[in-house]
Enzyme design. Structure first.
Site, PDB file in Angstrom:
ATOM      1  CB  SER A 138      58.648 101.433 -50.273  1.00 10.03           C
ATOM      2  OG  SER A 138      59.699 101.038 -51.141  1.00 10.03           O
ATOM      3  CE1 TYR A 151      59.623 107.147 -51.012  1.00  8.84           C
ATOM      4  CE2 TYR A 151      60.998 105.190 -51.117  1.00  8.84           C
ATOM      5  CZ  TYR A 151      59.796 105.819 -51.347  1.00  8.84           C
ATOM      6  OH  TYR A 151      58.740 105.102 -51.894  1.00  8.84           O
TER       7      TYR A 151
END
Ligand SMILES: NC(=O)c1ccc[n+]([C@@H]2O[C@H](COP(=O)([O-])OP(=O)(O)OC[C@H]3O[C@@H](n4cnc5c(N)ncnc54)[C@H](OP(=O)(O)O)[C@@H]3O)[C@@H](O)[C@H]2O)c1
Length: 252
Positions: A138, A151
């Site tokens: 990401s 996360y």
């Protein structure tokens, strides 16, 4: 990587980015096997894409990962591409107490599971031509979103592992790729309707163009600003990003 003639296993292929990537690669003449926990999702995707196949896998469970790895090697000996794409994202509060179940499931799903799966398949992949291990990380690997601190940290860990694994496999004919998406319209964090997020089809077509090149990092244009993390000067970038995003996301 070459975009046709591969045998590909992609986790999280029952929805979102994984499904769209699986379908695009299936249409380009690859044998694609998708993995995930929800049988109904997997069945929906393979019914819509005749020739695609599916296996149930739970990325938090080492027994499931080993069983699936052995099944893949036995059933698809031509397997030459692993795409570690499955992931989970939940909001947390790094200013308070982090829920232990969230912490463990996020770290296990997003980091430990992909490491276990690539470990279980790497010897097989070394024996294949044009072998690839890809990870969906990401942009939050480079610039954390403070509302999803755990996360973001798992994705930074994936990025770090990719760098090491790429180096260690440099003489083994196995390429290690990192796909680092920006915010994309999927079910992750209920982002399907998020206007600021990138439409899924646009993300996939830009991603495929880069995937088909020699790039080790698969970045769409909208991800490049995040990748250009200015080292020791990163605090301004991180604080500016969060000052912009936290109010937006807090209202959702
Ligand atoms: N959408 C974004 O903005 C964005 C941005 C950057 C990175 N990413 C990354 O892109 C990847 C795909 O996410 P997405 O946006 O496509 O969201 P998604 O539609 O929610 O996909 C996540 C997939 O992961 C699978 N999964 C979750 N936990 C699993 C587990 N324990 N075992 C096996 N599979 C599991 C899910 O399938 P089951 O529930 O059926 O298991 C689901 O298919 C993730 O790694 C995510 O972190 C997304």
């Amino acid at each position: 990587m070459k975009l046709n003639g591969n045998t590909i296993f992609i986790t999280g292929g029952g929805s979102g980015i994984g499904r769209a990537l699986a379908e695009a690669l299936h249409q380009r003449g690859n044998k694609v096997v998708i993995g995930g926990r929800r049988r109904a999702q997997l069945d929906e995707v393979i019914t819509a894409n005749p020739g695609m196949e599916a296996v149930e896998i739970d990325m938090t469970d080492p027994v499931s990962i080993d069983r699936v790895a052995q099944h893949l090697i036995a059933t698809y000996p031509a397997l030459n591409v692993l795409i570690n794409n499955a992931g989970g994202m939940l909001p947390d509060d790094a200013a308070g107490r982090i829920d232990d179940a969230l912490l463990l499931s996020t770290v296990t799903t997003n980091f430990i599971g992909p490491v276990r799966l690539s470990s279980a398949l790497v010897e097989h992949l070394k024996s294949r031509d044009d072998a690839v291990i890809a990870y969906t990380s990401s942009v939050l690997a480079f610039v954390p979103l403070a509302l999803t601190a755990v996360y973001s940290a798992t994705k930074a860990a994936v990025h770090s592992y990719v760098l090491s694994q790429r180096f260690m496999l440099r003489d083994h004919n196995v390429r290690v790729l990192e796909i680092a998406p920006p915010w994309v319209r999927t079910d992750l964090m209920n982002s399907r309707e998020a206007e600021q997020a990138m439409p899924l089809d646009a993300f996939i077509s830009e991603t495929l163009a880069v995937l088909g090149s020699d790039a080790d990092e698969v970045l769409v244009d909208g991800a490049k600003l995040f990748r250009a993390n200015p080292g020791a000067g990163e605090h301004d970038l991180v604080n500016g990003f969060n000052a912009q995003m936290v109010p937006v996301l807090s209202q959702r």
